[in-house]
Design a protein around this motif. Structure first.
Motif, PDB file in Angstrom:
ATOM      1  N   VAL A 113      24.389  28.684 -25.466  1.00 32.78           N
ATOM      2  CA  VAL A 113      26.000  29.819 -25.510  1.00 32.78           C
ATOM      3  C   VAL A 113      25.573  30.283 -24.899  1.00 32.78           C
ATOM      4  O   VAL A 113      26.405  31.060 -23.775  1.00 32.78           O
ATOM      5  N   SER A 114      24.593  31.452 -24.268  1.00 30.96           N
ATOM      6  CA  SER A 114      24.234  32.359 -23.285  1.00 30.96           C
ATOM      7  C   SER A 114      24.396  31.864 -21.969  1.00 30.96           C
ATOM      8  O   SER A 114      25.577  32.737 -21.938  1.00 30.96           O
ATOM      9  N   PRO A 115      23.666  30.787 -21.602  1.00 29.43           N
ATOM     10  CA  PRO A 115      24.475  30.407 -20.263  1.00 29.43           C
ATOM     11  C   PRO A 115      26.002  29.799 -19.807  1.00 29.43           C
ATOM     12  O   PRO A 115      26.357  30.469 -18.669  1.00 29.43           O
ATOM     13  N   THR A 116      26.176  29.113 -20.602  1.00 36.19           N
ATOM     14  CA  THR A 116      27.794  28.973 -21.016  1.00 36.19           C
ATOM     15  C   THR A 116      28.733  30.166 -20.903  1.00 36.19           C
ATOM     16  O   THR A 116      29.279  30.323 -20.206  1.00 36.19           O
ATOM     17  N   MET A 117      28.159  31.071 -21.937  1.00 34.87           N
ATOM     18  CA  MET A 117      28.798  32.083 -21.489  1.00 34.87           C
ATOM     19  C   MET A 117      28.533  32.901 -20.278  1.00 34.87           C
ATOM     20  O   MET A 117      29.706  34.004 -19.553  1.00 34.87           O
ATOM     21  N   LEU A 118      27.457  33.205 -20.066  1.00 30.25           N
ATOM     22  CA  LEU A 118      27.398  33.917 -18.044  1.00 30.25           C
ATOM     23  C   LEU A 118      27.715  33.260 -17.435  1.00 30.25           C
ATOM     24  O   LEU A 118      28.921  33.740 -16.533  1.00 30.25           O
ATOM     25  N   VAL A 119      28.522  31.751 -16.938  1.00 32.11           N
ATOM     26  CA  VAL A 119      28.916  31.247 -16.267  1.00 32.11           C
ATOM     27  C   VAL A 119      30.821  31.473 -16.648  1.00 32.11           C
ATOM     28  O   VAL A 119      31.540  31.556 -15.228  1.00 32.11           O
ATOM     29  N   LEU A 120      31.035  31.550 -17.352  1.00 35.65           N
ATOM     30  CA  LEU A 120      32.953  31.366 -17.734  1.00 35.65           C
ATOM     31  C   LEU A 120      32.418  33.601 -18.037  1.00 35.65           C
ATOM     32  O   LEU A 120      33.979  33.785 -17.383  1.00 35.65           O
ATOM     33  N   MET A 121      31.939  34.327 -18.006  1.00 35.27           N
ATOM     34  CA  MET A 121      32.492  35.713 -17.360  1.00 35.27           C
ATOM     35  C   MET A 121      32.302  35.709 -15.951  1.00 35.27           C
ATOM     36  O   MET A 121      32.961  36.621 -15.233  1.00 35.27           O
ATOM     37  N   ALA A 122      31.383  35.052 -14.987  1.00 33.87           N
ATOM     38  CA  ALA A 122      31.113  34.874 -13.343  1.00 33.87           C
ATOM     39  C   ALA A 122      32.953  34.825 -13.145  1.00 33.87           C
ATOM     40  O   ALA A 122      33.663  34.880 -11.936  1.00 33.87           O
ATOM     41  N   ILE A 123      33.140  33.619 -13.459  1.00 36.58           N
ATOM     42  CA  ILE A 123      34.510  32.459 -13.035  1.00 36.58           C
ATOM     43  C   ILE A 123      35.631  33.598 -12.984  1.00 36.58           C
ATOM     44  O   ILE A 123      36.491  34.111 -12.290  1.00 36.58           O
ATOM     45  N   MET A 124      35.493  34.262 -13.979  1.00 33.14           N
ATOM     46  CA  MET A 124      36.734  35.497 -15.010  1.00 33.14           C
ATOM     47  C   MET A 124      36.479  36.069 -14.053  1.00 33.14           C
ATOM     48  O   MET A 124      38.398  36.796 -13.747  1.00 33.14           O
TER      49      MET A 124
END
Length: 252
Positions: A184-195
């Motif tokens: 969950v944490s790596p996915t959240m970081l990737v989403l935040m970078a894309i946004m």
């Protein structure tokens, strides 16, 4: 001559003068000179002090206000306030004062009608704000520039709009399936970078369009970009004021 007479007369027992007399006389002369010096120092006039050190300091002067300070009673009369009433001494006095300040007591039907009218006014103000009427908008939404920025954001699809749904989905997954917490944490970081990248692109686009449409705009580019990104991160149905354009429509 006895020993006492010899000591008193400063003579030895054999009749010769003792050196003790000379010592005492010298000491007495020295003490006498010190007394004379002390007296002359006391009688001497004191040294003049530096006028810069002992000069009395006057009160600080402030710039004139143009008018004298009004008295308390005059200030109260000018502000429409009368004398302060003394505090109530008993509970009955406090209750009577509350009743006098509350005004006439309303009946149940009058209170109900007043609540209904207040709800109607609140609902009307909200409807007008959601419709985008300038007089009912919040200060951050007022102005033609902000209206144009909202139309630009509402006319395109933004990855920032997935921020809230994706965050809620990841939270449900994290609490529902504990085995997936590691991902969950790596996915959240990737989403935040894309946004974040999408927000930067949106901010640059909005500022370029605003500069072309409003050449005399003095508002900060950073504030406009942040305003556009914050609106784009909200779900379309929850945006305030309500979107006035459809997705994919051209904004002139």
């Amino acid at each position: 001559m006895t020993n006492d007479d010899a000591v008193r007369g400063h003579f030895d027992t054999d009749g010769t003068r003792s050196n003790l007399a000379t010592v005492k006389l010298l000491r007495r002369k020295k003490i006498h000179e010190e007394d004379l010096e002390g007296g002359s120092a006391a009688l001497a006039p004191p040294e003049e002090a530096n006028p810069t050190d002992t000069a009395p300091r006057g009160p600080r002067k402030t710039d004139p206000k143009g008018r004298p300070t009004p008295k308390r009673n005059a200030a109260r009369r000018s502000t429409g306030k009368g004398p302060i009433a003394p505090a109530p001494m008993t509970t009955a006095e406090a209750r009577a004062r509350r009743k006098s300040l509350a005004g006439p007591k309303l009946s149940r039907e009058e209170r109900r009608a007043e609540r209904t009218a207040s709800r109607a006014r609140t609902s009307d103000r909200r409807d007008r704000m959601m419709a985008g009427e300038e007089a009912y908008l919040l200060p951050r939404d007022q102005g033609p520039v902000r209206h144009y920025v909202r139309d630009v954001v509402d006319s395109r699809r933004n990855l920032l709009g997935l921020f809230m749904p994706s965050t809620l989905a990841l939270l449900f997954i994290m609490f529902g399936v504990p085995q997936l917490q590691l991902y969950v944490s790596p996915t959240m970081l990737v989403l935040m970078a894309i946004m974040s990248i999408d927000g930067l692109i949106l901010g640059r686009k909005v500022n370029k369009l605003v500069d072309a449409k409003f050449p005399n705009n003095t508002e900060s580019r950073w504030k406009l970009g942040l305003y556009a990104a914050s609106r784009a991160s909200q779900i379309r149905r929850m945006r305030t004021p309500r979107p006035q354009v459809k997705r994919g429509s051209s904004v002139g």
